[in-house]
Design a protein around this motif. Sequence first.
Motif, PDB file in Angstrom:
ATOM      1  N   ASP A 138       3.574   5.982  -8.934  1.00  7.97           N
ATOM      2  CA  ASP A 138       3.421   6.912 -10.054  1.00  7.97           C
ATOM      3  C   ASP A 138       4.470   8.013 -10.005  1.00  7.97           C
ATOM      4  O   ASP A 138       5.043   8.385 -11.035  1.00  7.97           O
ATOM      5  CB  ASP A 138       2.022   7.525 -10.052  1.00  7.97           C
ATOM      6  N   GLU A 164       0.813  -1.210   0.000  1.00  8.90           N
ATOM      7  CA  GLU A 164       0.000   0.000   0.000  1.00  8.90           C
ATOM      8  C   GLU A 164       0.852   1.269   0.000  1.00  8.90           C
ATOM      9  O   GLU A 164       0.459   2.290  -0.558  1.00  8.90           O
ATOM     10  CB  GLU A 164      -0.995  -0.004   1.162  1.00  8.90           C
ATOM     11  N   ARG A 166      -2.126   8.512   3.054  1.00  3.48           N
ATOM     12  CA  ARG A 166      -3.362   7.885   2.568  1.00  3.48           C
ATOM     13  C   ARG A 166      -3.255   7.380   1.130  1.00  3.48           C
ATOM     14  O   ARG A 166      -3.479   6.212   0.863  1.00  3.48           O
ATOM     15  CB  ARG A 166      -4.571   8.833   2.704  1.00  3.48           C
ATOM     16  N   ASP A 167      -2.934   8.262   0.189  1.00  4.67           N
ATOM     17  CA  ASP A 167      -2.871   7.861  -1.215  1.00  4.67           C
ATOM     18  C   ASP A 167      -2.056   8.894  -1.983  1.00  4.67           C
ATOM     19  O   ASP A 167      -1.502   9.832  -1.392  1.00  4.67           O
ATOM     20  CB  ASP A 167      -4.283   7.721  -1.809  1.00  4.67           C
ATOM     21  N   ALA A 168      -2.002   8.740  -3.309  1.00 10.20           N
ATOM     22  CA  ALA A 168      -1.196   9.651  -4.126  1.00 10.20           C
ATOM     23  C   ALA A 168      -1.710  11.084  -4.037  1.00 10.20           C
ATOM     24  O   ALA A 168      -0.924  12.037  -4.047  1.00 10.20           O
ATOM     25  CB  ALA A 168      -1.184   9.171  -5.578  1.00 10.20           C
ATOM     26  N   ASP A 169      -3.013  11.258  -3.932  1.00  4.97           N
ATOM     27  CA  ASP A 169      -3.564  12.609  -3.786  1.00  4.97           C
ATOM     28  C   ASP A 169      -3.187  13.209  -2.434  1.00  4.97           C
ATOM     29  O   ASP A 169      -2.934  14.415  -2.327  1.00  4.97           O
ATOM     30  CB  ASP A 169      -5.083  12.591  -3.943  1.00  4.97           C
ATOM     31  N   GLY A 170      -3.143  12.368  -1.408  1.00  2.00           N
ATOM     32  CA  GLY A 170      -2.715  12.840  -0.093  1.00  2.00           C
ATOM     33  C   GLY A 170      -1.257  13.283  -0.114  1.00  2.00           C
ATOM     34  O   GLY A 170      -0.882  14.283   0.523  1.00  2.00           O
ATOM     35  N   VAL A 209       1.614   5.279   5.412  1.00  2.00           N
ATOM     36  CA  VAL A 209       0.387   4.975   4.679  1.00  2.00           C
ATOM     37  C   VAL A 209      -0.800   5.682   5.312  1.00  2.00           C
ATOM     38  O   VAL A 209      -1.620   6.315   4.618  1.00  2.00           O
ATOM     39  CB  VAL A 209       0.140   3.448   4.640  1.00  2.00           C
ATOM     40  N   ARG A 210      -0.910   5.608   6.618  1.00  2.00           N
ATOM     41  CA  ARG A 210      -2.061   6.202   7.294  1.00  2.00           C
ATOM     42  C   ARG A 210      -2.012   7.727   7.253  1.00  2.00           C
ATOM     43  O   ARG A 210      -3.064   8.385   7.227  1.00  2.00           O
ATOM     44  CB  ARG A 210      -2.128   5.695   8.735  1.00  2.00           C
ATOM     45  N   ALA A 263       2.321   1.630  -3.519  1.00  2.00           N
ATOM     46  CA  ALA A 263       1.302   2.139  -4.438  1.00  2.00           C
ATOM     47  C   ALA A 263       1.205   3.666  -4.383  1.00  2.00           C
ATOM     48  O   ALA A 263       0.932   4.316  -5.402  1.00  2.00           O
ATOM     49  CB  ALA A 263      -0.056   1.515  -4.111  1.00  2.00           C
ATOM     50  N   ILE A 264       1.430   4.244  -3.206  1.00  2.00           N
ATOM     51  CA  ILE A 264       1.368   5.704  -3.070  1.00  2.00           C
ATOM     52  C   ILE A 264       2.475   6.381  -3.879  1.00  2.00           C
ATOM     53  O   ILE A 264       2.266   7.423  -4.498  1.00  2.00           O
ATOM     54  CB  ILE A 264       1.458   6.117  -1.584  1.00  2.00           C
TER      55      ILE A 264
END
Length: 413
Positions: free
Chosen positions: A74, A67, A290-294, A286-287, A70-71
């Motif tokens: 890209d 996870e 959160r994600d690529a936008d984070g 990760v927390r 994945a962040i």
Amino acid sequence: MTVDELHRARQEYDALVARGLKLDLTRGKPSPRQLDLANGMLEQPGEHVSAAGVDLRNYGGLEGLPELRAIFADALQVPVDQLLAAGNSSLELMHDAIVFALLGVVPGAERRWADSEITFLCPVPGYDRHFAVCERFGIKMAPVPMTPDGPDMDVVERLVAADPQIKGIWCVPKYSNPDGTVYSDETVHRLATMETAAPDFRIFWDNAYAVHHLTDTETAIADLLALAAEHGHPDRVFVFGSSSKITFAGSGVAFFGSSPANIAWWLSHTSKRSIGPDKLNQLRHVRFLRDADGLRTHMRKLADLIRPKFEVVDKILTAELGGTGLASWTSPAGGYFITLRVPPGCARAVVAKARGAGIALTPAGASHPYGDDPDDRTIRIAPTYPEPPELEAAISGLATCVRLVGAEKQAAG
């Protein structure tokens, strides 16, 4: 240069020394306010398990959390299954890559690198710690001039095609250290497709500033890993990156990406030295992100803190040195550094004068292999750590030093 102008420059310098400054612009460190933006990582609730239900307090997981990979996949232009998340230092991974290649056999090689004399190409100006790794292991370094589009590819292509002992090249492709250069699509394409005499040639793609934009424009570069694979050189590229200047400099996460063959080779070696990275730290990332936008949102907050410091440097240098013919400097769109260029033969003297006035700078010559800038004119400025008032004092003092050294040089004829 008149006698009065030289006298005035010396008076200004004496007044600077009398201030008793103690300022440090030597390294590209995040400021405390930057680090504060990541303090939420220390307050993350929840179970200590991954998305797959693995207890992250235990051994294992050499590849790192999927996870988290994945962040960053890209941003680093590496497929998730070809990207590893490791400890806190990408420099450590680059060091390991050299050691593994010296003592093992990289895919495509006929022998270990340690079994013959090898050379690395070093775009200049460049990152002093890259050069230090080569020096540590006795790897010869061949400087390659930088252009506004990246390393001079005419030189690179000629050298790698002729000499099988040239095994690698150091590259900081986006917002390079220290110039802030962004490699053009043509440069990336030529790196991916060029013919090399060494079948085991490697590009050490240190994408340290992949997401470190200073403006709202997110500068993009061509995908070297994909291009190399497309043109028959799938194992050519080692990609490195980290979150060290994104979250906590001392507790970030480093990444290594490459071809499936190189990843298998890497894991076969690193499994002998580790039973897994700090997965709880990876879970905190990760927390928090959160994600690529984070990640993108967090980087915009960092840019809001860093951008004004780059603007301060440019404003003061323009006001105090603009039009004098004594200096030029870069205005990067991202990254962590500004390059100041003074007249040939003056950089060491400027750095020494600054040190005498209590302003610490990276040693002149550090941007070149063996600490030797043959023109003695390149000075790296690291503006991120000081708060604006300290930065203003340091850059204004540096300008005073440039004027004095320039005046003395002109007076000497």
